[in-house]
Motif scaffolding. Structure first.
Motif, short mmCIF file in Angstrom:
data_model
loop_
_atom_site.label_atom_id
_atom_site.label_comp_id
_atom_site.label_asym_id
_atom_site.label_seq_id
_atom_site.Cartn_x
_atom_site.Cartn_y
_atom_site.Cartn_z
N LEU A 9 -60.07 59.16 -54.06
CA LEU A 9 -60.74 59.22 -52.76
C LEU A 9 -62.05 60.20 -52.96
O LEU A 9 -61.92 61.09 -53.37
N VAL A 10 -63.11 59.67 -52.15
CA VAL A 10 -64.34 60.83 -51.96
C VAL A 10 -64.49 60.61 -50.28
O VAL A 10 -64.62 59.52 -49.95
N ALA A 11 -64.24 61.88 -49.89
CA ALA A 11 -64.87 62.10 -48.60
C ALA A 11 -66.22 62.55 -48.24
O ALA A 11 -66.48 63.84 -48.83
N LEU A 12 -67.14 61.93 -47.66
CA LEU A 12 -68.39 62.33 -47.62
C LEU A 12 -68.89 62.44 -46.13
O LEU A 12 -68.53 61.49 -45.23
N ALA A 13 -69.77 63.59 -45.82
CA ALA A 13 -70.19 63.58 -44.37
C ALA A 13 -71.57 63.44 -44.26
O ALA A 13 -72.08 64.24 -45.36
N GLU A 14 -72.43 62.91 -43.59
CA GLU A 14 -73.78 62.97 -43.39
C GLU A 14 -74.15 63.52 -41.71
O GLU A 14 -73.74 62.80 -41.05
N ASN A 15 -74.93 64.22 -41.54
CA ASN A 15 -75.55 64.64 -40.42
C ASN A 15 -76.76 64.09 -39.96
O ASN A 15 -77.81 64.62 -40.32
N ARG A 16 -76.83 62.90 -39.28
CA ARG A 16 -78.12 62.41 -39.11
C ARG A 16 -78.42 62.64 -37.39
O ARG A 16 -79.71 62.22 -37.35
N GLY A 17 -77.63 63.52 -37.03
CA GLY A 17 -78.06 63.75 -35.35
C GLY A 17 -79.09 65.19 -35.47
O GLY A 17 -79.62 65.71 -36.52
N SER A 18 -79.26 65.58 -34.20
CA SER A 18 -80.16 66.87 -34.11
C SER A 18 -79.37 67.98 -33.84
O SER A 18 -80.18 68.91 -33.86
N GLN A 40 -56.32 70.82 -45.70
CA GLN A 40 -57.37 71.21 -44.54
C GLN A 40 -58.67 71.68 -44.88
O GLN A 40 -58.81 72.92 -45.36
N THR A 41 -59.87 71.12 -44.31
CA THR A 41 -61.05 71.70 -44.59
C THR A 41 -61.98 71.52 -43.12
O THR A 41 -61.57 70.57 -42.25
N THR A 42 -62.76 72.63 -42.87
CA THR A 42 -63.74 72.67 -41.94
C THR A 42 -65.14 72.79 -42.37
O THR A 42 -65.38 73.81 -43.21
N ASP A 43 -65.98 72.06 -41.97
CA ASP A 43 -67.20 72.19 -42.74
C ASP A 43 -68.53 71.99 -41.54
O ASP A 43 -68.24 71.18 -40.77
N TRP A 44 -69.41 72.80 -41.54
CA TRP A 44 -70.45 72.67 -40.69
C TRP A 44 -71.55 72.41 -41.47
O TRP A 44 -72.06 72.95 -42.26
N LEU A 45 -72.35 71.43 -40.76
CA LEU A 45 -73.52 70.77 -41.55
C LEU A 45 -74.81 70.76 -40.47
O LEU A 45 -74.68 70.50 -39.17
N PRO A 46 -75.92 71.45 -40.90
CA PRO A 46 -76.98 71.50 -40.19
C PRO A 46 -77.70 69.98 -40.06
O PRO A 46 -77.38 69.21 -40.86
N PRO A 47 -78.82 69.90 -39.09
CA PRO A 47 -79.05 68.51 -39.01
C PRO A 47 -79.87 67.89 -40.34
O PRO A 47 -80.38 69.08 -40.92
N GLY A 48 -79.69 66.81 -40.70
CA GLY A 48 -80.37 66.23 -42.11
C GLY A 48 -79.61 66.53 -43.18
O GLY A 48 -80.14 66.35 -44.36
N PHE A 74 -64.54 65.48 -35.03
CA PHE A 74 -65.88 65.68 -35.31
C PHE A 74 -66.33 66.53 -34.02
O PHE A 74 -65.64 66.07 -32.82
N GLN A 75 -67.23 67.42 -34.15
CA GLN A 75 -67.72 68.20 -33.16
C GLN A 75 -69.28 68.51 -33.32
O GLN A 75 -69.62 68.46 -34.49
N MET A 76 -70.06 68.18 -32.31
CA MET A 76 -71.67 68.50 -32.61
C MET A 76 -72.07 69.48 -31.37
O MET A 76 -71.57 69.43 -30.33
N THR A 77 -72.93 70.45 -31.95
CA THR A 77 -73.44 71.37 -30.93
C THR A 77 -74.66 71.53 -31.23
O THR A 77 -75.25 71.47 -32.30
N SER A 78 -75.64 72.13 -30.24
CA SER A 78 -77.08 72.34 -30.20
C SER A 78 -77.23 73.48 -31.16
O SER A 78 -78.44 73.74 -31.42
N PRO A 99 -73.45 71.77 -49.45
CA PRO A 99 -74.26 70.74 -48.31
C PRO A 99 -75.66 70.88 -49.04
O PRO A 99 -76.11 71.61 -49.78
N PHE A 100 -76.27 69.39 -49.03
CA PHE A 100 -77.60 69.22 -49.52
C PHE A 100 -78.32 68.42 -48.59
O PHE A 100 -78.03 67.78 -47.58
N ARG A 101 -79.66 68.56 -48.81
CA ARG A 101 -80.74 67.98 -47.72
C ARG A 101 -80.57 66.17 -48.02
O ARG A 101 -80.74 66.26 -49.22
N MET A 102 -80.65 65.48 -47.00
CA MET A 102 -80.66 64.10 -47.34
C MET A 102 -82.05 63.72 -47.32
O MET A 102 -82.85 64.25 -46.81
N SER A 103 -82.28 62.54 -48.02
CA SER A 103 -83.68 62.12 -48.07
C SER A 103 -84.25 61.37 -46.61
O SER A 103 -83.28 60.69 -46.14
#
Length: 114
Positions: A9-18, A40-48, A74-78, A99-103
């Motif tokens: 398996l591969v687990a991938l997260a995309e942050n398309r939010g603001s 157990q993993t915990t990862d923070w992703l900036p927008p995009g 999941f958790q989202m914060t400004s 983490p990498f920037r999405m197109s």
């Protein structure tokens, strides 16, 4: 989550939010090797940004298909978090989990339909 025959398996997260996205992932299996070395993993992703959170493959000597259980939260914060961005910490040479920037406007690697 993407799954392959034989139990990989591969687990991938995309942050398309603001805001900043926190993904907590927990995998349990008696026969899979985990790429992050921790269940157990915990990862923070900036927008995009996106990140491969975990890759799991059957351990050498495993027979038949591999089974696992997963939980995620999941958790989202400004605001940017004031703690570690990845737990367990990533090694400087960890190109797979960095983490990498999405197109903009394009589905990431065609995987968004999974």
């Amino acid at each position: 989550m993407g799954k392959a025959e034989g139990g990989a398996l591969v687990a991938l997260a995309e942050n398309r939010g603001s805001g900043h996205l926190c993904v907590e992932l927990s995998l349990s299996s008696g026969c899979l090797l985990l790429s992050r070395g921790a269940a157990q993993t915990t990862d923070w992703l900036p927008p995009g940004y996106a990140q491969v959170l975990q890759v799991a493959v059957p351990a050498e000597g495993s027979r038949g298909s591999a089974g696992w259980r997963s939980q995620h939260k999941f958790q989202m914060t400004s605001r940017s978090p004031h703690r570690a961005m990845q737990t367990p910490p990533l090694l400087e040479v960890d190109a797979l989990h960095t983490p990498f920037r999405m197109s903009d406007g394009l589905p990431l690697l065609g995987l968004s339909s999974l």
